[in-house]
Design an enzyme around this catalytic site. Structure first.
Site: not given
Length: 496
Positions: A111-113, A116
């Protein structure tokens, strides 16, 4: 009216969105928070007819008022493109009585994508807007996923360097391989002998070191952060909660204005805080269900009103949540303390010196929309198996923590409100834990054999992110003690 940001530890310190993105952390270790949470100016029905990129603009324009429409749309369209393996960017999958919001379709399958992918564009646009001449050094601590997503986002971005610290023995083999094989002339990855909290504390210490900032400036550098302490990370996360409600409405799963619950597997508290911001913007969210693993510091906090990090740090199969100091909780503490920076600073001082603080009953009352619970390692594995046996759908360990807590909440309250579970990582990222949960006999296989078995079981093609690391060479092998983190940064930047 322009939205400004204030520090949680000093009400006199203010910044525009672009200034807050560049700084990352406010002075005295504070976090930047919006001076108010803006209300959506489009109806739920209008949002339901929009693409992910269009929803992103409608949300982000309200928080980033010093960006022009052209600048913001450029950042959004550059981020949410073919890097994602689905046109919808985030998929909403119904299984049994819940909707799994798949947030792992980006380049690093976590989920960091979602945040980020856009942060490098927000950062470079902010640098131009503020006439920054220094090279920006992204300094980040990771519990596994932020590191790779930030590295992928900032690799070879002109005018930046990125240095990532991770706990050498506290991430999954796939997470580590993704980081240490990262290409890019401006990327640096360092393992530390310690846990995530040690890495995070070390990074915060460098941010608040005035002498180091002076040395950096003289050498032509300045720090910024890619952690969720940066509002450039937090605001894009609000988008997918708004989008998930709009998608449910578009599909006719809910009627306009109908409330939903949201379950979020939580470590650093940023992801669930973003959901609460979406609620304040006008999305009809009833309960914010905060799911912890055996490092259940947040469960204990929501139960008692006492935040106590004085406990054993447990390494679990959901390492991105192995955290005892939930940085983003400070933003909620500040808000419920009446946006009183002095009061908040006292709580954070107690946390720093004694490892514990207790909020007032009045503050606790303001948090009644939050529900906390946790899942043991056994319950996490059991949930993976149960979901697979019943539906054929395979979830990762973090999503399983959320699904297990959702079942507990449902049993405890008999609340049948439609519920979205944030699915924060692909099962391919935690293959061994996932496959062992389904059948312990898989344990004898190598990590890459397990990946092939997972493909057969799930019917989901091995993501490119995994294929890329099968034969990739290790490019980063530095390991240091926590006390030497600053020394390593200076070595990279050639500061004596």
């Amino acid at each position: 009216m322009d939205l400004i940001y204030k520090s949680t530890r000093n009400n006199q310190e203010t910044a525009t969105a672009s200034e807050a993105i560049l700084k990352g952390l406010a002075g005295e270790g504070g976090l930047f928070v919006p001076s108010y949470i803006p209300k959506l100016d489009k109806s739920l029905k209008e949002l339901s007819a929009m693409s992910y990129q269009e929803v992103a603009y409608e949300v982000m324009k309200l928080f980033m008022t010093d960006f022009t429409e052209e600048e913001l749309k450029h950042c959004i369209n550059s981020a949410y493109d073919k890097k994602f393996d689905t046109e919808s960017i985030a998929e909403l999958v119904k299984k049994e009585d819940a909707y799994y919001l798949e947030l792992f379709h980006g380049a690093t399958i976590a989920f960091k994508d979602m945040a980020l992918s856009i942060l490098p564009y927000l950062m470079t646009t902010s640098a131009k807007k503020n006439h920054v001449k220094n090279e920006i050094v992204i300094l980040t601590a990771t519990s596994g996923d932020t590191g790779k997503a930030a590295l992928a986002g900032f690799a070879d971005v002109p005018g930046t360097k990125i240095i990532v610290f991770y706990p050498k023995h506290g991430v999954s083999p796939i997470q580590e391989k993704q980081m240490v094989t990262q290409r890019g002339d401006n990327t640096y990855v360092i393992g530390i002998e310690g846990n995530f909290d040690d890495a995070q504390t070390g990074v915060k210490k460098m941010f608040s070191d005035a002498a180091l900032a002076q040395e950096m400036n003289e050498a032509g550098y300045q720090f910024s952060s890619a952690n969720s302490i940066n509002i450039g990370r937090l605001v894009p996360q609000v988008v997918y909660y708004v989008y998930s409600y709009a998608a449910l409405l578009a599909r006719g799963e809910i009627s306009e204005g109908e409330q939903i619950n949201v379950v979020v597997p939580t470590g650093n508290f940023g992801n669930i805080l973003a959901a609460s911001y979406a609620k304040e913007m006008g999305i009809p969210i009833a309960k914010l269900i905060c799911a912890s693993n055996e490092n259940k510091v947040l469960f204990d906090f929501f139960t008692t009103g006492c935040y106590d990090r004085n406990r054993d740090f447990i390494l679990t199969s959901s390492p991105s949540m192995d955290i005892l100091i939930s940085s983003n909780l400070e933003r909620l503490i500040y808000q419920t303390a009446g946006r009183d920076a002095e009061k908040n600073r006292e709580f954070m001082k107690e946390l720093n010196t004694d490892g514990v603080y207790t909020i007032t009953e009045e503050m606790k009352e303001q948090m009644k929309d939050f529900y906390g619970n946790y899942a043991t390692e056994e319950e996490t594995a059991q949930t993976i198996k149960e979901v697979y046996d019943k539906t054929g759908y395979i979830i990762d360990t973090h999503t399983a923590v959320a699904a297990a807590v959702y079942k507990k909440y449902e049993k405890e309250t008999d609340d049948k409100t439609k519920t979205v579970i944030a699915s924060t990582a692909s099962p391919y990222k935690f293959t061994r834990s996932v496959m062992n949960a389904i059948d312990p006999s898989y344990d004898s296989k190598t990590d890459f054999e397990l990946i092939d078995e997972l493909e057969k079981l799930s019917g989901v093609k091995v993501p490119q992110a995994i294929e890329d690391i099968r034969s990739a060479a290790v490019l980063h092998d530095t390991v240091c003690e926590t006390a030497d983190m600053c020394k390593e940064v200076k070595k990279i930047l050639k500061i004596k």
